[in-house]
Design a protein around this motif. Structure first.
Motif, PDB file in Angstrom:
ATOM      1  N   GLN A   1       2.397   3.573   8.578  1.00  0.00           N
ATOM      2  CA  GLN A   1       1.154   3.404   8.520  1.00  0.00           C
ATOM      3  C   GLN A   1       0.511   3.620   7.361  1.00  0.00           C
ATOM      4  OE1 GLN A   1      -0.278   7.900   9.962  1.00  0.00           O
ATOM      5  NE2 GLN A   1       0.862   6.853  11.293  1.00  0.00           N
TER       6      GLN A   1
ATOM      7  N   GLU B   1       0.302   1.807   4.645  1.00  0.00           N
ATOM      8  CA  GLU B   1       0.445   0.824   3.658  1.00  0.00           C
ATOM      9  C   GLU B   1      -1.030   0.503   3.402  1.00  0.00           C
ATOM     10  OE1 GLU B   1       1.345  -3.390   4.623  1.00  0.00           O
ATOM     11  OE2 GLU B   1       2.143  -2.705   5.557  1.00  0.00           O
ATOM     12  N   SER B   2      -1.890   0.641   3.951  1.00  0.00           N
ATOM     13  CA  SER B   2      -3.600   0.832   3.818  1.00  0.00           C
ATOM     14  C   SER B   2      -3.447   2.192   2.507  1.00  0.00           C
ATOM     15  CB  SER B   2      -4.223   0.992   4.543  1.00  0.00           C
ATOM     16  OG  SER B   2      -4.220   0.010   5.932  1.00  0.00           O
TER      17      SER B   2
ATOM     18  N   ALA C   1      -2.234   0.527  -0.165  1.00  0.00           N
ATOM     19  CA  ALA C   1      -3.324   0.083  -0.709  1.00  0.00           C
ATOM     20  C   ALA C   1      -4.966   0.095  -1.067  1.00  0.00           C
ATOM     21  CB  ALA C   1      -4.164  -1.561   0.494  1.00  0.00           C
TER      22      ALA C   1
ATOM     23  N   GLN D   1      -4.542  -7.533  -1.088  1.00  0.00           N
ATOM     24  CA  GLN D   1      -4.337  -8.207  -0.383  1.00  0.00           C
ATOM     25  C   GLN D   1      -3.740  -9.457  -0.147  1.00  0.00           C
ATOM     26  OE1 GLN D   1      -8.689  -9.578  -0.025  1.00  0.00           O
ATOM     27  NE2 GLN D   1      -9.263  -8.394   1.351  1.00  0.00           N
TER      28      GLN D   1
ATOM     29  N   ARG E   1      -1.260  -5.407   3.910  1.00  0.00           N
ATOM     30  CA  ARG E   1      -2.520  -5.196   4.588  1.00  0.00           C
ATOM     31  C   ARG E   1      -3.620  -4.127   4.195  1.00  0.00           C
ATOM     32  NH1 ARG E   1       1.963  -5.025   7.911  1.00  0.00           N
ATOM     33  NH2 ARG E   1       2.157  -2.625   7.918  1.00  0.00           N
ATOM     34  N   TRP E   2      -4.952  -4.195   4.784  1.00  0.00           N
ATOM     35  CA  TRP E   2      -5.748  -4.005   4.269  1.00  0.00           C
ATOM     36  C   TRP E   2      -6.446  -3.501   5.712  1.00  0.00           C
ATOM     37  CZ3 TRP E   2      -7.303  -2.859  -0.578  1.00  0.00           C
ATOM     38  CH2 TRP E   2      -8.733  -2.261  -0.727  1.00  0.00           C
ATOM     39  N   ASP E   3      -6.792  -2.256   6.066  1.00  0.00           N
ATOM     40  CA  ASP E   3      -6.781  -2.369   7.628  1.00  0.00           C
ATOM     41  C   ASP E   3      -7.743  -0.867   6.780  1.00  0.00           C
ATOM     42  OD1 ASP E   3      -8.236  -0.744   9.607  1.00  0.00           O
ATOM     43  OD2 ASP E   3      -5.660  -0.759   9.712  1.00  0.00           O
TER      44      ASP E   3
ATOM     45  N   LEU F   1      -8.614   3.278   6.446  1.00  0.00           N
ATOM     46  CA  LEU F   1      -8.797   4.232   5.290  1.00  0.00           C
ATOM     47  C   LEU F   1     -10.365   5.340   5.555  1.00  0.00           C
ATOM     48  CD1 LEU F   1      -8.918   1.020   2.378  1.00  0.00           C
ATOM     49  CD2 LEU F   1      -7.136   2.951   2.775  1.00  0.00           C
TER      50      LEU F   1
ATOM     51  N   THR G   1     -13.882  -3.596  -0.553  1.00  0.00           N
ATOM     52  CA  THR G   1     -13.597  -4.572   0.158  1.00  0.00           C
ATOM     53  C   THR G   1     -13.788  -5.875  -0.022  1.00  0.00           C
ATOM     54  OG1 THR G   1     -15.626  -4.576   1.517  1.00  0.00           O
ATOM     55  CG2 THR G   1     -13.384  -2.623   2.464  1.00  0.00           C
TER      56      THR G   1
END
Length: 309
Positions: free
Chosen positions: A179, A181-182, A185, A198, A202-204, A208, A290
């Motif tokens: 979890q 990972e974002s 990123a 990206q 993953r880009w959540d 963030l 983003t």
């Protein structure tokens, strides 16, 4: 409804508290016994983490960690206050550690102690300072220190795509870590182009926005603006000065994020931002974090300008 991802300091350190206390104290014999509550009366922050630790030489003691996005001149007094509050509450010696995530402005000097003398009385509080940009990324994998995995891109030698991918593989291999990972990123976007970030992970944005460091980046400009506004308010009136200061701080922070991600920002873009309100600047900050390119940002900026006319 899914449970919100916890990406605060307590969650990160709880992943491997033993590894954390050994690293921040630089004493391999120290072990973590328990993560304690760090709420002191009216003070409660997501970035403060208090761990009860033990070693044969010292017995029980507290490791107080403050994870600060960017060092400010307020930190020495804050470290003094938190260390004293922790020691009073738990009646144990306290080892305070300040973790600075991103470098401060060149005009700010990072210090490792609080000192004050007043009417012949002295107050002194030492604390350990760890600047993440000075930490070798390789130790995260070698020791290992899972709590530092999301910060790998901003560590020394961690800004290469291959190193970020290596950290990503470790995160994805563990259910407790994936979890984050974002958050990885998010920090990777400071050193790599957004399309590349990206592409490899993953880009959540939901995750963030739940991170205390994401909110701190947004409010950093506001705090700077508040200080400027107060100074202007002495001459121009408090209400007008505060508003102008907030806008200036938010605008400066937005331009700094654009420069960090896309390089030089054209003067025409800076000029277009001059008329933006604080609310518009905050919305544009989300966009700046983003979008994949400066061109995409300019498209949104143009649409924003058209709607306000």
């Amino acid at each position: 409804m899914s449970k919100p991802a916890d990406t605060g300091g307590k969650r990160l350190i709880s992943l491997a508290p033993d590894a954390w206390v050994k690293w921040v104290t630089q004493r391999p014999e120290v072990v973590a016994k328990e993560i304690l509550g760090s709420e002191f009366q009216w003070i409660s922050r997501e970035t403060d983490v208090l761990v009860k630790a033990y070693s044969e030489a010292c017995g029980d003691f507290l490791v107080l960690t403050e994870l600060q996005l960017r060092y400010t001149t307020k930190m020495p007094l804050r470290m003094r206050a938190y260390a004293a509050l922790a020691q009073e509450r738990y009646q144990l010696p306290t080892y305070p550690v300040l973790i600075n995530i991103l470098p401060p402005p060149t005009t700010v000097t990072v210090v490792s102690s609080y000192e004050q003398e007043f009417l012949g009385l002295r107050a002194i509080q030492d604390y350990r300072v760890i600047n993440l940009w000075e930490v070798d990324a390789e130790i995260v994998f070698q020791q290992p220190i899972p709590s530092l995995l999301p910060f790998v891109p901003i560590l020394r030698g961690g800004g290469e795509a291959s190193v970020v991918e290596r950290a990503l593989q470790v995160l994805r291999a563990d259910e407790q870590l994936n979890q984050l990972e974002s958050l990885l990123a998010f920090f990777a976007s400071f050193v790599l182009e957004t399309p590349l970030v990206q592409q490899i992970m993953r880009w959540d944005m939901t995750v963030l926005r739940e991170s205390p460091w994401y909110e701190e980046i947004l409010t950093e400009g506001r705090e700077l603006g508040l200080q400027q506004g107060l100074e202007q308010g002495l001459e121009q009136g408090l209400e007008q000065g505060l508003e102008q200061g907030l806008e200036q701080g938010a605008r400066r922070q937005l331009i700094r994020v654009l420069q960090r991600r896309f390089g030089e920002v054209p003067p025409s873009v800076v000029a277009n931002l001059e008329s933006a309100s604080v609310e518009q600047l905050e919305n544009l900050m989300d966009v700046a974090i983003t979008v994949n390119s400066l061109a995409e940002f300019l498209t949104v900026l143009s649409d924003e300008s058209d709607t306000t006319q």
